[in-house]
Design a protein around this motif. Structure first.
Motif, PDB file in Angstrom:
ATOM      1  N   GLY A 129     121.126 -32.663  29.325  1.00 19.43           N
ATOM      2  CA  GLY A 129     120.505 -31.747  30.195  1.00 19.43           C
ATOM      3  C   GLY A 129     121.127 -30.409  30.317  1.00 19.43           C
ATOM      4  O   GLY A 129     120.575 -29.414  30.250  1.00 19.43           O
ATOM      5  N   LYS A 130     122.304 -30.611  30.532  1.00 23.17           N
ATOM      6  CA  LYS A 130     123.155 -29.260  31.034  1.00 23.17           C
ATOM      7  C   LYS A 130     123.393 -28.493  29.665  1.00 23.17           C
ATOM      8  O   LYS A 130     123.181 -27.301  29.769  1.00 23.17           O
ATOM      9  N   GLY A 131     123.471 -29.283  28.632  1.00 20.74           N
ATOM     10  CA  GLY A 131     123.550 -28.645  27.225  1.00 20.74           C
ATOM     11  C   GLY A 131     121.992 -28.052  26.872  1.00 20.74           C
ATOM     12  O   GLY A 131     122.263 -27.189  25.765  1.00 20.74           O
ATOM     13  N   GLY A 132     121.235 -28.070  27.724  1.00 18.11           N
ATOM     14  CA  GLY A 132     119.850 -27.362  27.282  1.00 18.11           C
ATOM     15  C   GLY A 132     118.848 -28.262  26.439  1.00 18.11           C
ATOM     16  O   GLY A 132     117.833 -27.771  25.834  1.00 18.11           O
ATOM     17  N   LYS A 133     119.291 -29.496  26.085  1.00 16.39           N
ATOM     18  CA  LYS A 133     118.583 -30.258  25.038  1.00 16.39           C
ATOM     19  C   LYS A 133     118.038 -31.531  25.754  1.00 16.39           C
ATOM     20  O   LYS A 133     118.641 -32.448  25.503  1.00 16.39           O
ATOM     21  N   PRO A 134     117.346 -31.551  26.832  1.00 13.92           N
ATOM     22  CA  PRO A 134     116.830 -32.779  27.517  1.00 13.92           C
ATOM     23  C   PRO A 134     116.167 -33.755  26.680  1.00 13.92           C
ATOM     24  O   PRO A 134     115.472 -33.262  25.576  1.00 13.92           O
ATOM     25  N   ARG A 135     116.229 -35.010  26.708  1.00 14.96           N
ATOM     26  CA  ARG A 135     115.575 -36.016  25.734  1.00 14.96           C
ATOM     27  C   ARG A 135     114.536 -36.405  26.573  1.00 14.96           C
ATOM     28  O   ARG A 135     114.548 -36.356  28.072  1.00 14.96           O
ATOM     29  N   GLU A 136     113.262 -36.276  26.231  1.00 20.71           N
ATOM     30  CA  GLU A 136     111.955 -36.570  27.046  1.00 20.71           C
ATOM     31  C   GLU A 136     111.736 -38.123  27.381  1.00 20.71           C
ATOM     32  O   GLU A 136     111.366 -38.035  28.251  1.00 20.71           O
ATOM     33  N   ASP A 137     112.272 -39.111  26.761  1.00 23.51           N
ATOM     34  CA  ASP A 137     112.040 -40.351  26.782  1.00 23.51           C
ATOM     35  C   ASP A 137     113.423 -41.333  27.213  1.00 23.51           C
ATOM     36  O   ASP A 137     113.599 -41.928  26.192  1.00 23.51           O
ATOM     37  N   TRP A 138     113.929 -41.089  28.358  1.00 23.39           N
ATOM     38  CA  TRP A 138     115.065 -41.969  28.561  1.00 23.39           C
ATOM     39  C   TRP A 138     114.772 -43.272  29.105  1.00 23.39           C
ATOM     40  O   TRP A 138     115.288 -44.205  28.925  1.00 23.39           O
TER      41      TRP A 138
END
Length: 188
Positions: A165-174
């Motif tokens: 998330g900090k890298g700006g690429k949140p994964r949608e379905d953890w």
């Protein structure tokens, strides 16, 4: 007689926490920190020794505010499954780009500062125990090493979620990964 403080310590620490969380320790200079805290240089030095002492106080504030709330949420969850209770760890945040303050502290200052490393470790243990409490309550996996290993996997998934998330690429379905881990714990 000493003059009373002319600022609210909690508000100042919230400002420090926010800027350290977003920018990191090294990238935060004193003028930025003073602005974030709403303090003058004189007030800053009357209340704190230096930038590091503010950072450590901000870590304590994170522990009190964020970690305690997360652990309480896990302990008080009345959902019908471990996955539903643990999914709160992976819910979308308004400012996911801040990442995890624990991870930030471990990476940036942990190797060089024993106090920061110890505080980060203590918060990590509290989060792990909160996760373990959910696993115990729902009897996920075998009691003992298997359940502890499952808690560790979920904690690491949580930290990975925050780092990405900090890298700006949140994964949608953890939650799919969480479900897989919980399924593996129950299958063996």
């Amino acid at each position: 007689m000493a003059r009373p403080r002319e600022f609210d310590m909690d508000t100042a620490l919230d400002g420090a926490l926010d800027i350290f969380w977003r920018q990191g320790y090294v990238a935060t200079n004193l003028p930025d920190l003073l602005m974030a805290m709403g303090l003058t240089r004189g007030s800053f030095y009357k209340a704190f020794r230096d930038k590091l002492s503010v950072y450590i106080a901000a870590l304590d504030r994170y522990d009190d505010q964020v970690v305690s709330a997360t652990v309480a949420t896990l302990a008080g969850c009345d959902a019908g499954s471990a996955q539903a209770c643990l999914s709160v760890l992976f819910s979308p945040e308004a400012d996911a780009r801040k990442g995890c303050f624990i991870c930030n502290a471990v990476v940036e200052l942990g190797p060089a500062n024993e106090t920061v490393a110890a505080k980060a470790e203590a918060m990590t243990v509290r989060l792990r125990n909160g996760i373990l409490g959910v696993l115990d309550r729902f009897e996920v996996g075998e009691v003992g090493e298997k359940r502890t290993a499952t808690a560790d996997l979920i904690l690491h998934l949580y930290f990975g979620h925050k780092a990405i998330g900090k890298g700006g690429k949140p994964r949608e379905d953890w939650s799919a990964h969480l479900g897989w881990i919980l399924g593996q714990a129950n299958d063996a």
